[in-house]
Design a protein around this motif. Structure first.
Motif, PDB file in Angstrom:
ATOM      1  N   TYR A  60       2.066 -16.005   7.884  1.00  0.00           N
ATOM      2  CA  TYR A  60       2.221 -16.389   9.292  1.00  0.00           C
ATOM      3  C   TYR A  60       3.151 -17.590   9.304  1.00  0.00           C
ATOM      4  O   TYR A  60       3.031 -18.494   8.469  1.00  0.00           O
ATOM      5  CB  TYR A  60       0.855 -16.755   9.885  1.00  0.00           C
ATOM      6  CG  TYR A  60       0.856 -16.972  11.387  1.00  0.00           C
ATOM      7  CD1 TYR A  60       0.490 -15.954  12.249  1.00  0.00           C
ATOM      8  CD2 TYR A  60       1.206 -18.204  11.931  1.00  0.00           C
ATOM      9  CE1 TYR A  60       0.479 -16.148  13.621  1.00  0.00           C
ATOM     10  CE2 TYR A  60       1.207 -18.402  13.298  1.00  0.00           C
ATOM     11  CZ  TYR A  60       0.844 -17.374  14.144  1.00  0.00           C
ATOM     12  OH  TYR A  60       0.841 -17.566  15.503  1.00  0.00           O
ATOM     13  N   GLN A  79       4.888 -20.032  12.367  1.00  0.00           N
ATOM     14  CA  GLN A  79       5.160 -20.368  13.770  1.00  0.00           C
ATOM     15  C   GLN A  79       5.875 -21.711  13.834  1.00  0.00           C
ATOM     16  O   GLN A  79       5.422 -22.713  13.250  1.00  0.00           O
ATOM     17  CB  GLN A  79       3.845 -20.473  14.552  1.00  0.00           C
ATOM     18  CG  GLN A  79       4.046 -20.716  16.043  1.00  0.00           C
ATOM     19  CD  GLN A  79       3.885 -19.452  16.859  1.00  0.00           C
ATOM     20  OE1 GLN A  79       2.971 -18.681  16.632  1.00  0.00           O
ATOM     21  NE2 GLN A  79       4.749 -19.244  17.830  1.00  0.00           N
ATOM     22  N   GLU A 118       7.117 -17.531  22.631  1.00  0.00           N
ATOM     23  CA  GLU A 118       6.487 -16.814  21.525  1.00  0.00           C
ATOM     24  C   GLU A 118       4.967 -16.801  21.687  1.00  0.00           C
ATOM     25  O   GLU A 118       4.391 -17.718  22.275  1.00  0.00           O
ATOM     26  CB  GLU A 118       6.815 -17.497  20.188  1.00  0.00           C
ATOM     27  CG  GLU A 118       8.279 -17.477  19.842  1.00  0.00           C
ATOM     28  CD  GLU A 118       8.554 -18.236  18.552  1.00  0.00           C
ATOM     29  OE1 GLU A 118       9.648 -18.078  18.016  1.00  0.00           O
ATOM     30  OE2 GLU A 118       7.666 -18.989  18.104  1.00  0.00           O
ATOM     31  N   PRO A 119       4.311 -15.783  21.139  1.00  0.00           N
ATOM     32  CA  PRO A 119       2.844 -15.778  21.116  1.00  0.00           C
ATOM     33  C   PRO A 119       2.339 -16.797  20.097  1.00  0.00           C
ATOM     34  O   PRO A 119       3.101 -17.272  19.255  1.00  0.00           O
ATOM     35  CB  PRO A 119       2.512 -14.355  20.658  1.00  0.00           C
ATOM     36  CG  PRO A 119       3.688 -13.965  19.814  1.00  0.00           C
ATOM     37  CD  PRO A 119       4.886 -14.611  20.462  1.00  0.00           C
ATOM     38  N   TYR A 120       1.067 -17.144  20.159  1.00  0.00           N
ATOM     39  CA  TYR A 120       0.472 -18.023  19.153  1.00  0.00           C
ATOM     40  C   TYR A 120      -0.870 -17.427  18.768  1.00  0.00           C
ATOM     41  O   TYR A 120      -1.792 -17.376  19.575  1.00  0.00           O
ATOM     42  CB  TYR A 120       0.299 -19.445  19.689  1.00  0.00           C
ATOM     43  CG  TYR A 120      -0.224 -20.401  18.647  1.00  0.00           C
ATOM     44  CD1 TYR A 120       0.624 -20.905  17.661  1.00  0.00           C
ATOM     45  CD2 TYR A 120      -1.561 -20.772  18.619  1.00  0.00           C
ATOM     46  CE1 TYR A 120       0.154 -21.763  16.687  1.00  0.00           C
ATOM     47  CE2 TYR A 120      -2.036 -21.638  17.644  1.00  0.00           C
ATOM     48  CZ  TYR A 120      -1.174 -22.132  16.683  1.00  0.00           C
ATOM     49  OH  TYR A 120      -1.650 -22.982  15.709  1.00  0.00           O
ATOM     50  N   ALA A 121      -0.959 -16.946  17.537  1.00  0.00           N
ATOM     51  CA  ALA A 121      -2.160 -16.234  17.111  1.00  0.00           C
ATOM     52  C   ALA A 121      -2.649 -16.723  15.752  1.00  0.00           C
ATOM     53  O   ALA A 121      -3.196 -15.951  14.963  1.00  0.00           O
ATOM     54  CB  ALA A 121      -1.882 -14.733  17.069  1.00  0.00           C
ATOM     55  N   GLU A 162      -6.466 -16.188  15.126  1.00  0.00           N
ATOM     56  CA  GLU A 162      -6.776 -14.776  14.907  1.00  0.00           C
ATOM     57  C   GLU A 162      -6.312 -14.319  13.524  1.00  0.00           C
ATOM     58  O   GLU A 162      -6.997 -13.538  12.857  1.00  0.00           O
ATOM     59  CB  GLU A 162      -6.120 -13.922  15.994  1.00  0.00           C
ATOM     60  CG  GLU A 162      -6.707 -14.114  17.371  1.00  0.00           C
ATOM     61  CD  GLU A 162      -6.046 -15.256  18.147  1.00  0.00           C
ATOM     62  OE1 GLU A 162      -5.355 -16.091  17.503  1.00  0.00           O
ATOM     63  OE2 GLU A 162      -6.233 -15.307  19.372  1.00  0.00           O
ATOM     64  N   ARG A 190      -1.965  -6.891  13.360  1.00  0.00           N
ATOM     65  CA  ARG A 190      -1.704  -7.220  14.775  1.00  0.00           C
ATOM     66  C   ARG A 190      -1.251  -8.662  14.955  1.00  0.00           C
ATOM     67  O   ARG A 190      -0.467  -8.963  15.868  1.00  0.00           O
ATOM     68  CB  ARG A 190      -2.965  -6.984  15.620  1.00  0.00           C
ATOM     69  CG  ARG A 190      -3.352  -5.525  15.769  1.00  0.00           C
ATOM     70  CD  ARG A 190      -4.383  -5.347  16.879  1.00  0.00           C
ATOM     71  NE  ARG A 190      -5.606  -6.122  16.666  1.00  0.00           N
ATOM     72  CZ  ARG A 190      -6.658  -5.681  15.970  1.00  0.00           C
ATOM     73  NH1 ARG A 190      -6.613  -4.485  15.400  1.00  0.00           N
ATOM     74  NH2 ARG A 190      -7.741  -6.430  15.842  1.00  0.00           N
ATOM     75  N   HIS A 191      -1.728  -9.570  14.106  1.00  0.00           N
ATOM     76  CA  HIS A 191      -1.546 -10.996  14.390  1.00  0.00           C
ATOM     77  C   HIS A 191      -0.569 -11.720  13.465  1.00  0.00           C
ATOM     78  O   HIS A 191      -0.201 -12.865  13.759  1.00  0.00           O
ATOM     79  CB  HIS A 191      -2.903 -11.706  14.363  1.00  0.00           C
ATOM     80  CG  HIS A 191      -3.857 -11.200  15.395  1.00  0.00           C
ATOM     81  ND1 HIS A 191      -3.569 -11.230  16.741  1.00  0.00           N
ATOM     82  CD2 HIS A 191      -5.076 -10.617  15.277  1.00  0.00           C
ATOM     83  CE1 HIS A 191      -4.589 -10.714  17.416  1.00  0.00           C
ATOM     84  NE2 HIS A 191      -5.509 -10.334  16.567  1.00  0.00           N
ATOM     85  N   PHE A 246       2.813 -13.078  12.146  1.00  0.00           N
ATOM     86  CA  PHE A 246       3.940 -13.424  13.019  1.00  0.00           C
ATOM     87  C   PHE A 246       4.896 -14.328  12.256  1.00  0.00           C
ATOM     88  O   PHE A 246       4.490 -15.097  11.378  1.00  0.00           O
ATOM     89  CB  PHE A 246       3.440 -14.150  14.276  1.00  0.00           C
ATOM     90  CG  PHE A 246       4.542 -14.545  15.217  1.00  0.00           C
ATOM     91  CD1 PHE A 246       5.152 -13.612  16.033  1.00  0.00           C
ATOM     92  CD2 PHE A 246       4.984 -15.865  15.270  1.00  0.00           C
ATOM     93  CE1 PHE A 246       6.187 -13.970  16.890  1.00  0.00           C
ATOM     94  CE2 PHE A 246       6.016 -16.232  16.118  1.00  0.00           C
ATOM     95  CZ  PHE A 246       6.620 -15.288  16.929  1.00  0.00           C
ATOM     96  N   SER A 260       8.308 -16.693  13.431  1.00  0.00           N
ATOM     97  CA  SER A 260       9.280 -17.137  14.434  1.00  0.00           C
ATOM     98  C   SER A 260      10.716 -16.851  14.027  1.00  0.00           C
ATOM     99  O   SER A 260      11.612 -16.762  14.885  1.00  0.00           O
ATOM    100  CB  SER A 260       9.139 -18.648  14.671  1.00  0.00           C
ATOM    101  OG  SER A 260       7.930 -18.977  15.296  1.00  0.00           O
TER     102      SER A 260
END
Length: 285
Positions: free
Chosen positions: A13, A15, A188-191, A194, A209-210, A212, A214
């Motif tokens: 992940y 972000q 952007e989403p932030y997950a 999750e 699904r989660h 991510f 950037s």
């Protein structure tokens, strides 16, 4: 002489949470070290000398391992040097943290070679001034990394399976990826929560699904082969993602056999590797 393995990392992940006045970006990441590694052989010398198995690796002051050595001797006041021979296995411009891993290995190795003048805390503080991924590379395992990578929190990665790494011919420089990101200014989403929960419960579907990054869209715009490899992995792997600023695309498969089958069908690429989690960032031998 000492020999030390410097392990690659994956960003499960990534972000970007803000920009800083010093030119860096604030980040929130989940990082996992894997068994793909470089090997450094270090011996005492009168000054800093680097050799490398890969002819394209710069050996001067732009090299992170060279920078780490210079910082070590300045911090400790030791009037010495090192000869470091780097056997490269981690590809360059791949988002796998090879340069940072070599820098961390240099710090850890020099500390051993010269009788441990620096505590773990001082090593980590020194690492943070060298590069965003260097503190993580000192510790390895699975960790949440915040700020510019200096704030580390240990996580349990319970996800099953292995990673198929596919790197296209093209590479992506970290600087170019961040500059392209800054020009996008897209929401952007932030997950993160999750994604951490999926890791700690071993929920592969939730991780898919989660997860991510950037930098995925900026990197794909700089290296179009990334999009093709990600499409392939999205159609074959339970979960897929880009690591770091690219260009390595990663598929998480439930078994070695499934990963091997996908590897045989994958589009042509410059580098492929089936990786497993590694519990540390460095290993002295």
């Amino acid at each position: 002489m000492i020999t030390i393995r410097a392990y690659a990392k994956l960003n499960l992940y990534l972000q970007i949470t803000g920009s800083r006045v010093d030119g860096y970006h604030d980040l929130d990441m989940i990082m996992q070290s894997i068994d793909l590694h470089d090997t450094l052989r270090l011996s005492r010398a009168g000054d800093i000398q680097l050799t490398c198995s890969h002819p394209e690796v710069p050996l001067g002051e732009s090299n992170i391992a060279h920078k780490a050595a210079r910082r070590f001797f300045r911090e400790t006041g030791i009037a010495g040097g090192v000869h470091a021979d780097i056997q490269k296995r981690i590809p360059m411009a791949a988002g796998l943290g090879g340069g940072s891993a070599d820098g961390a290995a240099m710090l850890r190795g020099l500390n051993c070679l010269y009788g441990y003048p620096l505590s773990e805390r001082r090593l980590l503080a020194l690492a943070a001034g060298i590069g965003a991924d260097v503190p993580f590379s000192l510790t390895g395992g699975c960790r949440r990394a915040q700020g510019i990578g200096e704030r580390l929190t240990s996580l349990r990665n319970q996800l099953p399976g292995v990673y198929l790494l596919l790197k296209p011919e093209g590479g992506v420089s970290t600087k170019d990826a961040y500059q392209t990101y800054d020009a996008r200014l897209a929401p952007e989403p932030y997950a993160m929560e999750e994604c951490m929960r999926a890791l700690e419960t071993g929920d592969l579907a939730a991780f898919s699904r989660h997860t991510f990054n950037s930098l995925q869209h900026p990197a794909a715009s700089l290296c179009p082969e990334i999009a093709a490899l990600l499409r392939f992995l999205q159609n074959t792997a339970p979960a897929s993602f880009l690591t770091g600023s690219g260009s390595t695309c990663v598929g998480l498969f439930s078994s070695q056999e499934e990963a091997e089958a996908a590897r045989r069908c994958a589009p042509a690429c410059a580098f492929s590797y089936i990786a497993k989690n590694e519990d540390c960032g460095l290993r002295l031998s």
